[in-house]
Design an enzyme around this catalytic site. Structure first.
Site, PDB file in Angstrom:
ATOM      1  N   CYS A 113       0.820  -1.227   0.000  1.00  0.00           N
ATOM      2  CA  CYS A 113       0.000   0.000   0.000  1.00  0.00           C
ATOM      3  C   CYS A 113       0.848   1.268   0.000  1.00  0.00           C
ATOM      4  O   CYS A 113       0.388   2.326  -0.405  1.00  0.00           O
ATOM      5  CB  CYS A 113      -0.921   0.022   1.218  1.00  0.00           C
ATOM      6  SG  CYS A 113      -1.962  -1.424   1.296  1.00  0.00           S
ATOM      7  N   HIS A 257      -3.931   6.936   1.459  1.00  0.00           N
ATOM      8  CA  HIS A 257      -4.172   5.637   0.838  1.00  0.00           C
ATOM      9  C   HIS A 257      -5.560   5.176   1.275  1.00  0.00           C
ATOM     10  O   HIS A 257      -5.911   5.280   2.457  1.00  0.00           O
ATOM     11  CB  HIS A 257      -3.097   4.642   1.275  1.00  0.00           C
ATOM     12  CG  HIS A 257      -3.511   3.219   1.106  1.00  0.00           C
ATOM     13  ND1 HIS A 257      -3.895   2.717  -0.109  1.00  0.00           N
ATOM     14  CD2 HIS A 257      -3.638   2.206   2.009  1.00  0.00           C
ATOM     15  CE1 HIS A 257      -4.240   1.440   0.057  1.00  0.00           C
ATOM     16  NE2 HIS A 257      -4.092   1.110   1.326  1.00  0.00           N
ATOM     17  N   ASN A 287     -10.011  -0.965  -1.867  1.00  0.00           N
ATOM     18  CA  ASN A 287      -8.594  -0.721  -1.590  1.00  0.00           C
ATOM     19  C   ASN A 287      -7.779  -1.262  -2.771  1.00  0.00           C
ATOM     20  O   ASN A 287      -7.723  -2.471  -2.985  1.00  0.00           O
ATOM     21  CB  ASN A 287      -8.228  -1.436  -0.281  1.00  0.00           C
ATOM     22  CG  ASN A 287      -6.772  -1.285   0.100  1.00  0.00           C
ATOM     23  OD1 ASN A 287      -5.944  -0.916  -0.720  1.00  0.00           O
ATOM     24  ND2 ASN A 287      -6.466  -1.587   1.350  1.00  0.00           N
TER      25      ASN A 287
HETATM   26  O1  UT7 Z   1      -4.385  -1.279   2.972  1.00  0.00           O
HETATM   27  C1  UT7 Z   1      -3.812  -1.401   4.251  1.00  0.00           C
HETATM   28  C2  UT7 Z   1      -4.039  -2.703   4.817  1.00  0.00           C
HETATM   29  N1  UT7 Z   1      -5.358  -3.057   5.249  1.00  0.00           N
HETATM   30  C3  UT7 Z   1      -6.066  -2.363   6.158  1.00  0.00           C
HETATM   31  O2  UT7 Z   1      -5.759  -1.254   6.525  1.00  0.00           O
HETATM   32  C4  UT7 Z   1      -7.264  -3.048   6.751  1.00  0.00           C
HETATM   33  C5  UT7 Z   1      -7.393  -2.739   8.216  1.00  0.00           C
HETATM   34  N2  UT7 Z   1      -8.478  -3.482   8.866  1.00  0.00           N
HETATM   35  C6  UT7 Z   1      -9.765  -3.313   8.528  1.00  0.00           C
HETATM   36  O3  UT7 Z   1     -10.083  -2.543   7.631  1.00  0.00           O
HETATM   37  C7  UT7 Z   1     -10.794  -4.051   9.330  1.00  0.00           C
HETATM   38  O4  UT7 Z   1     -10.179  -4.733  10.387  1.00  0.00           O
HETATM   39  C8  UT7 Z   1     -11.644  -5.044   8.484  1.00  0.00           C
HETATM   40  C9  UT7 Z   1     -12.566  -4.276   7.578  1.00  0.00           C
HETATM   41  C10 UT7 Z   1     -10.758  -5.957   7.692  1.00  0.00           C
HETATM   42  C11 UT7 Z   1     -12.499  -5.905   9.409  1.00  0.00           C
HETATM   43  O5  UT7 Z   1     -13.320  -5.087  10.213  1.00  0.00           O
HETATM   44  P1  UT7 Z   1     -13.413  -5.339  11.786  1.00  0.00           P
HETATM   45  O6  UT7 Z   1     -14.395  -4.395  12.299  1.00  0.00           O
HETATM   46  O7  UT7 Z   1     -12.020  -5.259  12.354  1.00  0.00           O
HETATM   47  O8  UT7 Z   1     -14.003  -6.795  11.878  1.00  0.00           O
HETATM   48  P2  UT7 Z   1     -13.360  -8.118  12.492  1.00  0.00           P
HETATM   49  O9  UT7 Z   1     -12.207  -8.592  11.707  1.00  0.00           O
HETATM   50  O10 UT7 Z   1     -13.151  -7.932  13.957  1.00  0.00           O
HETATM   51  O11 UT7 Z   1     -14.550  -9.113  12.317  1.00  0.00           O
HETATM   52  C12 UT7 Z   1     -15.805  -8.908  12.987  1.00  0.00           C
HETATM   53  C13 UT7 Z   1     -16.724 -10.012  12.564  1.00  0.00           C
HETATM   54  C14 UT7 Z   1     -16.105 -11.403  12.651  1.00  0.00           C
HETATM   55  O12 UT7 Z   1     -17.099 -12.295  13.083  1.00  0.00           O
HETATM   56  P3  UT7 Z   1     -17.194 -12.742  14.635  1.00  0.00           P
HETATM   57  O13 UT7 Z   1     -15.866 -13.366  14.965  1.00  0.00           O
HETATM   58  O14 UT7 Z   1     -17.453 -11.483  15.390  1.00  0.00           O
HETATM   59  O15 UT7 Z   1     -18.327 -13.709  14.619  1.00  0.00           O
HETATM   60  C15 UT7 Z   1     -15.718 -11.721  11.240  1.00  0.00           C
HETATM   61  O16 UT7 Z   1     -15.720 -13.111  10.973  1.00  0.00           O
HETATM   62  O17 UT7 Z   1     -17.071  -9.841  11.185  1.00  0.00           O
HETATM   63  C16 UT7 Z   1     -16.819 -11.050  10.477  1.00  0.00           C
HETATM   64  N3  UT7 Z   1     -16.479 -10.721   9.098  1.00  0.00           N
HETATM   65  C17 UT7 Z   1     -17.397 -10.542   8.153  1.00  0.00           C
HETATM   66  N4  UT7 Z   1     -18.732 -10.601   8.175  1.00  0.00           N
HETATM   67  C18 UT7 Z   1     -19.389 -10.356   7.026  1.00  0.00           C
HETATM   68  C19 UT7 Z   1     -15.239 -10.540   8.575  1.00  0.00           C
HETATM   69  N5  UT7 Z   1     -15.353 -10.238   7.258  1.00  0.00           N
HETATM   70  C20 UT7 Z   1     -16.671 -10.228   6.988  1.00  0.00           C
HETATM   71  C21 UT7 Z   1     -17.417  -9.987   5.817  1.00  0.00           C
HETATM   72  N6  UT7 Z   1     -18.763 -10.053   5.881  1.00  0.00           N
HETATM   73  N7  UT7 Z   1     -16.845  -9.671   4.652  1.00  0.00           N
END
Ligand code: UT7
Length: 330
Positions: A113, A257, A287
């Site tokens: 990134c 970014h 992204n």
């Molecule tokens: O480009 C630079 C690199 N990348 C980033 O900067 C990304 C940084 N991180 C993020 O943007 C966020 O952490 C995400 C968008 C990837 C995830 O959001 P979050 O609020 O941190 O969610 P999480 O990973 O804590 O997941 C929450 C829940 C989980 O379920 P449980 O364990 O609570 O039952 C995941 O399994 O959401 C679930 N989940 C989804 N649900 C529906 C994860 N992905 C999805 C999805 N659809 N696509």
């Protein structure tokens, strides 16, 4: 020492739009989840017959035209991506051939990134140092062929999109142009966002097990990455401002970014910048890693969001971890 400015920009987005609704047919996800957690509504996916270098070359061609120069004027080509056409050689040489450029150097940058800003800093140094008059910097990404579109991969599959952006860096006068670049890395976090295999830590470097276990898909500790991003973005933006004797109130525009709309909002709030001074287009493209800043920059210029004399900051954070900022007096 002479200055270096962005003399032309260009972007190339695949025409195929993939909505959140489209992804719900492939995995257990919802439009609501994706919009709330990331701000993304749709992204572009390249035609399966296209390669990353084709998008990058198209963006590069537009940047060269906008700069009012020809391919013969470009002294060096820098290509940033994490999704190259071949494991080797890099995409830089592909673009050299596709654009029919003279046999100039083609440098490939692997900083995910942050790759575009790393590449831009190379161009800045070459132009300021007088080694070349014009350097073409391309950030291009083709994620759609490398994502896991099952529920197991939903945390990354819904985030990433394809696209390319490019700039031509040329000489600047009167203190205008790129004021400074600030690059950082902290490799102890490498495993938190990576593609583990194939890789030469393993012998042989690619096995059937690699494919069977899905280790060739991106692996991300989302919350961990998020926490570091919201700390490093403001830090490196402040570093560029302080280096040049400015504060955030002097900024006309911040182009971060496009990682996640919640990250962008947190960074804007930390910098005490009004929403109108923080650019966002993640809603439409997701992204696009190395491509996101040059795509955004090209759109900002097209929309008249940057005027002559404006102070503009570009900032990125991503896998590595790597992070960087570039401060520009337009
Ligand atoms: O480009 C630079 C690199 N990348 C980033 O900067 C990304 C940084 N991180 C993020 O943007 C966020 O952490 C995400 C968008 C990837 C995830 O959001 P979050 O609020 O941190 O969610 P999480 O990973 O804590 O997941 C929450 C829940 C989980 O379920 P449980 O364990 O609570 O039952 C995941 O399994 O959401 C679930 N989940 C989804 N649900 C529906 C994860 N992905 C999805 C999805 N659809 N696509």
């Amino acid at each position: 020492m002479r200055g270096a400015r962005i003399a032309g920009t260009g972007r190339e987005l695949p025409s195929r739009v993939v909505t959140n609704e489209d992804l719900t047919k492939l995995m257990d996800t919802t439009d609501e989840w994706i919009v709330q957690r990331t701000g993304i509504r749709e992204r572009r996916f390249a035609d399966p017959s296209a390669g990353n270098s084709h998008m990058g070359a198209a963006a590069g061609r537009k940047a060269i035209a906008q700069a009012g120069i020809s391919v013969e004027d470009v002294g060096l080509l820098v290509f940033a991506t994490l999704s190259p056409d071949y494991y080797f050689p890099g995409c830089g040489v592909m673009v050299q051939a596709q654009l029919g450029m003279p046999t100039v150097g083609a440098l490939d940058v692997r900083d995910q990134c942050t790759g575009f800003l790393y590449g831009l800093s190379v161009a800045e140094a070459y132009v300021k140092g007088g080694f070349h008059d014009y350097v073409l910097v391309i950030g291009s990404e083709l994620h759609s062929k490398g994502l896991n579109f099952s529920t197991a991969g939903r945390d990354t599959a819904v985030i990433f999109g394809d696209g390319a952006g490019a700039v031509v860096v040329g000489p600047a006068e009167n203190g205008k142009g790129i004021l400074s670049s600030h690059l950082h890395s902290e490799g102890k976090h490498a495993a938190e966002l990576c593609v583990e295999e194939p890789g030469f830590l393993k012998s042989p470097w690619l096995t059937h097990e690699t494919i069977d276990s899905g280790k060739h898909y991106p692996k991300m500790n989302g919350k961990y990455v998020f926490a570091h991003a919201v700390r490093r973005f403001p830090e490196v933006i402040r570093e560029s401002l302080a280096k040049n004797g400015y504060t955030a109130s002097d900024l006309a525009l911040l182009i971060p970014h496009q990682a996640n709309q919640r990250i962008t909002q947190a960074v804007g709030a930390a910098m005490e910048l009004p929403e109108g001074k923080v650019f966002s287009n993640i809603e439409r493209y997701g992204n696009t890693t190395a491509a996101s800043i040059p795509i955004a920059l090209d759109e900002c210029l097209e929309q008249g969001r940057i005027r002559e004399g404006d102070l503009v900051c570009l900032a990125a954070f991503g896998s590595g971890f790597t992070w960087a900022s570039t401060l520009i007096r337009w």
